[in-house]
Scaffold this motif. Structure first.
Motif, PDB file in Angstrom:
ATOM      1  N   LEU A  27       0.813  -1.218   0.000  1.00 55.39           N
ATOM      2  CA  LEU A  27       0.000   0.000   0.000  1.00 55.39           C
ATOM      3  C   LEU A  27       0.847   1.269   0.000  1.00 55.39           C
ATOM      4  O   LEU A  27       0.337   2.359  -0.278  1.00 55.39           O
ATOM      5  N   SER A  28       2.134   1.137   0.280  1.00 56.13           N
ATOM      6  CA  SER A  28       3.022   2.304   0.298  1.00 56.13           C
ATOM      7  C   SER A  28       2.994   3.045  -1.027  1.00 56.13           C
ATOM      8  O   SER A  28       3.125   4.269  -1.064  1.00 56.13           O
ATOM      9  N   ALA A  29       2.841   2.339  -2.129  1.00 54.66           N
ATOM     10  CA  ALA A  29       2.802   2.979  -3.447  1.00 54.66           C
ATOM     11  C   ALA A  29       1.665   4.007  -3.513  1.00 54.66           C
ATOM     12  O   ALA A  29       1.821   5.069  -4.104  1.00 54.66           O
ATOM     13  N   TRP A  30       0.529   3.691  -2.907  1.00 54.89           N
ATOM     14  CA  TRP A  30      -0.589   4.626  -2.914  1.00 54.89           C
ATOM     15  C   TRP A  30      -0.278   5.872  -2.100  1.00 54.89           C
ATOM     16  O   TRP A  30      -0.676   6.984  -2.469  1.00 54.89           O
ATOM     17  N   PHE A  31       0.435   5.704  -0.992  1.00 55.91           N
ATOM     18  CA  PHE A  31       0.780   6.855  -0.164  1.00 55.91           C
ATOM     19  C   PHE A  31       1.837   7.729  -0.836  1.00 55.91           C
ATOM     20  O   PHE A  31       1.787   8.959  -0.750  1.00 55.91           O
ATOM     21  N   LEU A  33       2.147   7.999  -4.085  1.00 55.13           N
ATOM     22  CA  LEU A  33       1.369   8.677  -5.123  1.00 55.13           C
ATOM     23  C   LEU A  33       0.594   9.844  -4.512  1.00 55.13           C
ATOM     24  O   LEU A  33       0.572  10.948  -5.078  1.00 55.13           O
ATOM     25  N   ALA A  34      -0.033   9.619  -3.370  1.00 51.14           N
ATOM     26  CA  ALA A  34      -0.793  10.678  -2.706  1.00 51.14           C
ATOM     27  C   ALA A  34       0.113  11.854  -2.346  1.00 51.14           C
ATOM     28  O   ALA A  34      -0.264  13.022  -2.546  1.00 51.14           O
ATOM     29  N   ALA A 154       8.551   8.680  -7.301  1.00 53.64           N
ATOM     30  CA  ALA A 154       7.090   8.742  -7.353  1.00 53.64           C
ATOM     31  C   ALA A 154       6.530   8.959  -8.753  1.00 53.64           C
ATOM     32  O   ALA A 154       5.364   8.667  -9.000  1.00 53.64           O
ATOM     33  N   ILE A 157       4.933   5.933 -10.503  1.00 50.14           N
ATOM     34  CA  ILE A 157       3.646   5.422 -10.024  1.00 50.14           C
ATOM     35  C   ILE A 157       2.546   6.244 -10.684  1.00 50.14           C
ATOM     36  O   ILE A 157       2.319   7.391 -10.316  1.00 50.14           O
ATOM     37  N   LEU A 158       1.899   5.666 -11.692  1.00 52.72           N
ATOM     38  CA  LEU A 158       0.853   6.344 -12.455  1.00 52.72           C
ATOM     39  C   LEU A 158       1.321   7.715 -12.962  1.00 52.72           C
ATOM     40  O   LEU A 158       0.561   8.692 -12.947  1.00 52.72           O
TER      41      LEU A 158
END
Length: 186
Positions: A27-31, A33-34, A154, A157-158
């Motif tokens: 889930l670190s990837a989402w953070f 990205l955020a 970062a 990531i997307l």
């Protein structure tokens, strides 16, 4: 003995003979990205507002450092009294914020954008110097966010950096052909 999740990512770094390592949860990837999107939006918004409303740094440069015990008071005073420098800052700050924000929002030249964002926040840190609550303030924390965005790559990531890095030049991915691009992409 600790268990390792097959989806965890291990990272490790050695600096000055000291090695640190850790594992990131998927889930670190989402953070990450955020963080990239939030700091990107904040800078894009701030810069766009300055571009649309107008921006003049001279009063800030002349007065802020003299009022807060800033160790760089003389440098800020020189900057505020030097017409060509004020003219440069009046363009560089708003348009720099827009460029940094856009780069981070789309994940293009992410490390370069994050470097300049961190540099700008370092200057704001000294400009807004205040030791009333200790040496850590919001400007310092924003600087760390920029450095984290850069360190974690970062833009991969997307973001567009993942595509730019794999763009083929002479049958070889760009990042492999020109490995120093890792300092501006990612």
């Amino acid at each position: 003995m600790s268990e390792t999740n097959a989806h965890d990512t291990t990272f490790q770094s050695t600096l000055a003979g000291v090695t640190v390592e850790g594992r990131a949860h998927p889930l670190s990837a989402w953070f990450v990205l955020a963080l990239r999107l939030v700091i990107g939006f904040a800078f894009l918004y701030s810069g766009a507002e300055k571009v649309l409303v107008g921006f003049d740094a001279q009063g800030y440069l002349l007065n802020v450092a003299a009022q807060n015990g800033n160790p760089l008071e003389e440098m800020f005073l020189w900057m505020g009294q030097t017409d060509w420098f004020v003219a440069f800052v009046n363009i560089a700050v708003p348009w720099g914020e827009v460029a940094i924000g856009l780069g981070l929002m789309v994940g293009l030249l992410t490390r370069l954008a994050a470097f300049f964002g961190a540099l700008m926040m370092l200057l704001f840190y000294f400009g807004n110097w205040d030791m009333a609550h200790g040496p850590i303030n919001a400007d310092f924390m924003y600087m760390l966010v920029f450095l984290s965005v850069a360190a974690f790559g970062a833009g991969r990531i997307l973001g567009l950096d993942q595509y730019v890095e794999q763009y083929e030049v002479d049958g070889q991915p760009l990042i492999e052909k020109y490995p120093r691009l890792e300092y501006v992409l990612g």
